[in-house]
Design a protein around this motif. Structure first.
Motif, PDB file in Angstrom:
ATOM      1  N   UNK A  44      -5.468  13.282   1.824  1.00 37.33           N
ATOM      2  CA  UNK A  44      -4.403  12.604   1.099  1.00 37.33           C
ATOM      3  C   UNK A  44      -4.494  11.085   1.292  1.00 37.33           C
ATOM      4  N   UNK A  45      -4.739  10.648   2.533  1.00 38.46           N
ATOM      5  CA  UNK A  45      -4.890   9.216   2.814  1.00 38.46           C
ATOM      6  C   UNK A  45      -6.056   8.640   2.018  1.00 38.46           C
ATOM      7  N   UNK A  46      -7.184   9.343   2.027  1.00 38.55           N
ATOM      8  CA  UNK A  46      -8.369   8.886   1.303  1.00 38.55           C
ATOM      9  C   UNK A  46      -8.070   8.780  -0.180  1.00 38.55           C
ATOM     10  N   UNK A  47      -7.421   9.789  -0.739  1.00 39.54           N
ATOM     11  CA  UNK A  47      -7.087   9.788  -2.165  1.00 39.54           C
ATOM     12  C   UNK A  47      -6.159   8.632  -2.514  1.00 39.54           C
ATOM     13  N   UNK A  48      -5.176   8.348  -1.657  1.00 38.89           N
ATOM     14  CA  UNK A  48      -4.252   7.239  -1.913  1.00 38.89           C
ATOM     15  C   UNK A  48      -4.993   5.901  -1.937  1.00 38.89           C
ATOM     16  N   UNK A  49      -5.918   5.721  -1.011  1.00 32.54           N
ATOM     17  CA  UNK A  49      -6.671   4.469  -0.960  1.00 32.54           C
ATOM     18  C   UNK A  49      -7.588   4.351  -2.175  1.00 32.54           C
ATOM     19  N   UNK A  51      -7.154   5.721  -5.096  1.00 31.45           N
ATOM     20  CA  UNK A  51      -6.307   5.495  -6.273  1.00 31.45           C
ATOM     21  C   UNK A  51      -5.849   4.042  -6.337  1.00 31.45           C
ATOM     22  N   UNK A  52      -5.491   3.476  -5.175  1.00 25.66           N
ATOM     23  CA  UNK A  52      -5.057   2.083  -5.134  1.00 25.66           C
ATOM     24  C   UNK A  52      -6.201   1.161  -5.542  1.00 25.66           C
ATOM     25  N   UNK A  53      -7.419   1.459  -5.094  1.00 25.51           N
ATOM     26  CA  UNK A  53      -8.577   0.639  -5.474  1.00 25.51           C
ATOM     27  C   UNK A  53      -8.824   0.713  -6.974  1.00 25.51           C
ATOM     28  N   UNK A  54      -8.760   1.922  -7.510  1.00 22.93           N
ATOM     29  CA  UNK A  54      -8.993   2.098  -8.943  1.00 22.93           C
ATOM     30  C   UNK A  54      -7.945   1.365  -9.758  1.00 22.93           C
ATOM     31  N   UNK A  55      -6.736   1.270  -9.233  1.00 29.52           N
ATOM     32  CA  UNK A  55      -5.657   0.570  -9.931  1.00 29.52           C
ATOM     33  C   UNK A  55      -5.725  -0.935  -9.705  1.00 29.52           C
ATOM     34  N   UNK A  56      -6.693  -1.376  -8.880  1.00 27.84           N
ATOM     35  CA  UNK A  56      -6.856  -2.798  -8.629  1.00 27.84           C
ATOM     36  C   UNK A  56      -5.967  -3.345  -7.545  1.00 27.84           C
ATOM     37  N   UNK A  57      -5.525  -2.508  -6.640  1.00 21.09           N
ATOM     38  CA  UNK A  57      -4.642  -2.924  -5.559  1.00 21.09           C
ATOM     39  C   UNK A  57      -5.336  -2.776  -4.211  1.00 21.09           C
ATOM     40  N   UNK A  58      -6.559  -3.320  -4.077  1.00 19.24           N
ATOM     41  CA  UNK A  58      -7.312  -3.152  -2.847  1.00 19.24           C
ATOM     42  C   UNK A  58      -6.572  -3.656  -1.625  1.00 19.24           C
ATOM     43  N   UNK A  59      -5.804  -4.732  -1.768  1.00 18.29           N
ATOM     44  CA  UNK A  59      -5.124  -5.314  -0.618  1.00 18.29           C
ATOM     45  C   UNK A  59      -3.859  -4.563  -0.241  1.00 18.29           C
ATOM     46  N   UNK A  60      -3.440  -3.613  -1.056  1.00 14.72           N
ATOM     47  CA  UNK A  60      -2.223  -2.859  -0.780  1.00 14.72           C
ATOM     48  C   UNK A  60      -2.502  -1.466  -0.259  1.00 14.72           C
ATOM     49  N   UNK A  61      -3.732  -1.243   0.193  1.00 15.41           N
ATOM     50  CA  UNK A  61      -4.084   0.083   0.679  1.00 15.41           C
ATOM     51  C   UNK A  61      -3.291   0.403   1.932  1.00 15.41           C
ATOM     52  N   UNK A  62      -2.979   1.669   2.087  1.00  9.55           N
ATOM     53  CA  UNK A  62      -2.171   2.132   3.227  1.00  9.55           C
ATOM     54  C   UNK A  62      -3.009   2.163   4.472  1.00  9.55           C
TER      55      UNK A  62
END
Length: 62
Positions: A44-49, A51-62
């Protein structure tokens, strides 16, 4: 000097073998109090990160 990926910085202090081992033991002690993650939680953690990268939010990764 220590070559880092993005920049060079001076070494602040030499660490003795004893200090390094003591630091490692302290990290192990701290980690022993943390419950292990299940495989599902890790995935789940990997998927969230991802997904955030794909959405262009690399700096907001958990």
């Amino acid at each position: 000097m220590v070559r880092d990926i993005l920049f060079e910085k001076p070494m602040q202090k030499k660490v003795t073998r004893t200090e390094a081992l003591e630091a490692l033991e302290e990290l192990r002690r701290q980690a022993s109090d943390v419950p292990e993650m299940s495989l599902e939680e890790m995935n789940q953690e990997i998927e969230e990160i991802r997904s955030a990268r794909e959405a262009g939010h690399e700096n907001n990764a958990v």
